[in-house]
Design a protein around this motif. Structure first.
Motif, PDB file in Angstrom:
ATOM      1  N   ARG A 128       0.831  -1.199   0.000  1.00 25.88           N
ATOM      2  CA  ARG A 128       0.000   0.000   0.000  1.00 25.88           C
ATOM      3  C   ARG A 128       0.865   1.247   0.000  1.00 25.88           C
ATOM      4  O   ARG A 128       1.944   1.278   0.592  1.00 25.88           O
ATOM      5  N   ILE A 129       0.366   2.267  -0.634  1.00 29.26           N
ATOM      6  CA  ILE A 129       1.009   3.564  -0.565  1.00 29.26           C
ATOM      7  C   ILE A 129       0.761   4.150   0.817  1.00 29.26           C
ATOM      8  O   ILE A 129      -0.185   3.758   1.516  1.00 29.26           O
ATOM      9  N   ALA A 198      -0.397  -2.807  -7.744  1.00 26.53           N
ATOM     10  CA  ALA A 198      -0.727  -3.263  -6.387  1.00 26.53           C
ATOM     11  C   ALA A 198      -1.208  -2.113  -5.518  1.00 26.53           C
ATOM     12  O   ALA A 198      -2.231  -2.221  -4.820  1.00 26.53           O
ATOM     13  N   GLN A 199      -0.504  -0.991  -5.539  1.00 28.12           N
ATOM     14  CA  GLN A 199      -0.916   0.136  -4.704  1.00 28.12           C
ATOM     15  C   GLN A 199      -2.210   0.750  -5.206  1.00 28.12           C
ATOM     16  O   GLN A 199      -3.033   1.222  -4.421  1.00 28.12           O
ATOM     17  N   GLY A 200      -2.419   0.741  -6.532  1.00 31.17           N
ATOM     18  CA  GLY A 200      -3.677   1.240  -7.080  1.00 31.17           C
ATOM     19  C   GLY A 200      -4.857   0.372  -6.674  1.00 31.17           C
ATOM     20  O   GLY A 200      -5.930   0.877  -6.309  1.00 31.17           O
ATOM     21  N   LEU A 201      -4.689  -0.944  -6.706  1.00 29.18           N
ATOM     22  CA  LEU A 201      -5.762  -1.852  -6.280  1.00 29.18           C
ATOM     23  C   LEU A 201      -6.123  -1.619  -4.821  1.00 29.18           C
ATOM     24  O   LEU A 201      -7.306  -1.558  -4.459  1.00 29.18           O
ATOM     25  N   ASN A 202      -5.115  -1.490  -3.982  1.00 31.02           N
ATOM     26  CA  ASN A 202      -5.398  -1.238  -2.562  1.00 31.02           C
ATOM     27  C   ASN A 202      -6.098   0.096  -2.357  1.00 31.02           C
ATOM     28  O   ASN A 202      -6.973   0.220  -1.496  1.00 31.02           O
ATOM     29  N   ALA A 203      -5.722   1.097  -3.151  1.00 27.95           N
ATOM     30  CA  ALA A 203      -6.400   2.394  -3.042  1.00 27.95           C
ATOM     31  C   ALA A 203      -7.873   2.273  -3.390  1.00 27.95           C
ATOM     32  O   ALA A 203      -8.713   3.034  -2.876  1.00 27.95           O
ATOM     33  N   ARG A 209      -0.911  -7.176  -3.454  1.00 32.46           N
ATOM     34  CA  ARG A 209       0.495  -7.111  -3.060  1.00 32.46           C
ATOM     35  C   ARG A 209       1.369  -7.403  -4.285  1.00 32.46           C
ATOM     36  O   ARG A 209       0.914  -7.949  -5.284  1.00 32.46           O
ATOM     37  N   LYS A 210       2.605  -7.038  -4.175  1.00 32.47           N
ATOM     38  CA  LYS A 210       3.581  -7.278  -5.227  1.00 32.47           C
ATOM     39  C   LYS A 210       4.057  -8.728  -5.135  1.00 32.47           C
ATOM     40  O   LYS A 210       4.184  -9.281  -4.040  1.00 32.47           O
TER      41      LYS A 210
END
Length: 404
Positions: A128-129, A198-203, A209-210
């Protein structure tokens, strides 16, 4: 009988307890009128205590006092041993009195018999970012669709279209930094595609995750690794591998999207499906070879031994080394339950595994707090529980209980 005032009752209870402990039997008997009005403790404490006291001082009604206690429901014989046996053990009716007291033990008012429980896995770590930047990242992404799978495919295609692959790497940064540099003309490697995806999906509230893939003998040579992402897809109830560089995911013979462990276990390469603007994967055998070894955000696994060196010297760092990949793949529709009080009655509260759960459902009844009272109507009961996310209700889990 008028109940004594709370302050007086508290004093009388203390005196009665001290008298019982100190063997001051007449003091205890003198308190009987007030103790009879103590409905909270009369049956279980004071009635048997007074029966013992009456026996100790030789009162003829000692046995009738014990009969009265048992008739009222007294059953905790063990709390008053050895005094009860010393007082009444020689009475011919003693065995029958014990049986009557034991028969007074009521069944539990509520017993849970079946409940959901997550399987054992390593702690979930997502890519996550940083929280303060997540809103900024979300504003750059395509708007989410109604389903998690459709949202994931659209973001996969969007990520693939941001730039053409190059072997350059950004030394530090997150998805926002990468997208800002891309807007200025930069081009990056598979690693940066996996970070943005991965960070876009979590957003967008899809757990992701990577994942780092490695070919055989990856400890030496070049071109031995590839970076992708993987996501838990609510409506598929499974993890799915997503390749941001190629805009691709893989499916089995029934067109079911596959997870990384499933791809590793296959004897023959799976079919890649491209959703991006480019041709996707052409050499299936070449890219299937990258599934031989892998690690994900937070975990790596190697059933037959782990080699921590990549391409001649880079150390493969991981927070947790596992033997079995299953330990790295929690089923995020799983849930546990907590026992709590709801509206003054026994109840349950869902404890979801899904990191973006936003409530729950019990037999179609939603609750933002994911808590419900349990039906105490006599009989057997069954309910279906499920956590809910921004994309809908997850797979149901069964709960059963019996009320008497």
């Amino acid at each position: 009988m008028t109940a004594p005032r709370p302050a007086k009752l508290a004093r009388v209870r203390t005196v009665a307890q001290d008298a019982m402990r100190g063997g001051r039997w007449w003091t205890l008997l003198d308190l009987e009128p007030t103790l009879r009005a103590d409905t909270e403790y009369w049956r279980d404490l004071w009635a048997p205590s007074l029966a013992i006291a009456a026996s100790k001082v030789g009162l003829p009604d000692a046995r009738s006092r014990l009969d009265e206690a048992i008739a009222a429901g007294f059953h905790q014989i063990d709390l008053f041993e050895p005094e009860l046996t010393a007082a009444f053990g020689t009475d011919p009716a003693w065995p029958g009195l014990l049986d009557s007291a034991r028969a007074n033990v009521p069944g539990p008012p509520l017993r849970l018999t079946v409940w959901p429980e997550p399987g054992p896995t390593a702690p979930l770590r997502l890519n996550r970012i940083a929280a303060p930047r997540e809103t900024q990242l979300r504003a750059r992404l395509p708007a989410p669709s109604a389903s998690a799978w459709q949202t994931a495919k659209e973001l996969l295609a969007w990520t693939c279209a941001r730039w053409r692959h190059a072997n350059a790497r950004i030394n530090a940064g997150d998805a926002l930094d990468i997208l800002e540099q891309v807007a200025l003309g930069a081009r990056y490697s598979c690693v940066e595609y996996s970070i943005v995806l991965a960070q876009g999906l979590n957003a967008l509230r899809i757990p992701a995750r990577k994942a780092d893939l490695r070919r055989g003998d990856y400890h030496d040579g070049v071109g031995k690794g590839h970076a992708v992402a993987e996501a838990w897809i609510d409506d598929l109830d499974r993890w799915v591998l997503l390749d941001g560089q190629h805009g691709t995911y893989w499916v089995d013979e029934e067109s079911r999207p596959l997870s990384l462990p499933e791809l590793q276990a296959r004897e023959h390469p799976a079919r890649p499906v491209s959703v991006g603007p480019r041709d996707g994967i052409k050499d299936v055998e070449l890219w299937a070879a990258y599934f031989q070894y892998a690690s994900v955000t937070g975990s790596a696994w190697a059933p037959k031994g782990f080699v921590p060196v990549f391409q001649g010297g880079t150390v493969i760092e991981t927070e947790r080394l596992l033997h079995d990949s299953a330990e790295a793949y929690p089923r995020l529709s799983d849930l546990a339950i907590a026992i709590t009080q709801v509206e003054g009655a026994p109840g349950i509260r869902l404890v979801p595994e899904h990191p973006y759960a936003a409530g729950g459902v019990m037999d179609g009844r939603p609750s933002p707090s994911a808590a419900w009272p349990l039906d105490q109507t006599e009989g057997d009961h069954r309910a279906n529980l499920a956590a809910s996310t921004p994309y809908g209700v997850l797979t149901e889990r069964e709960l059963r209980w019996t009320a008497t």
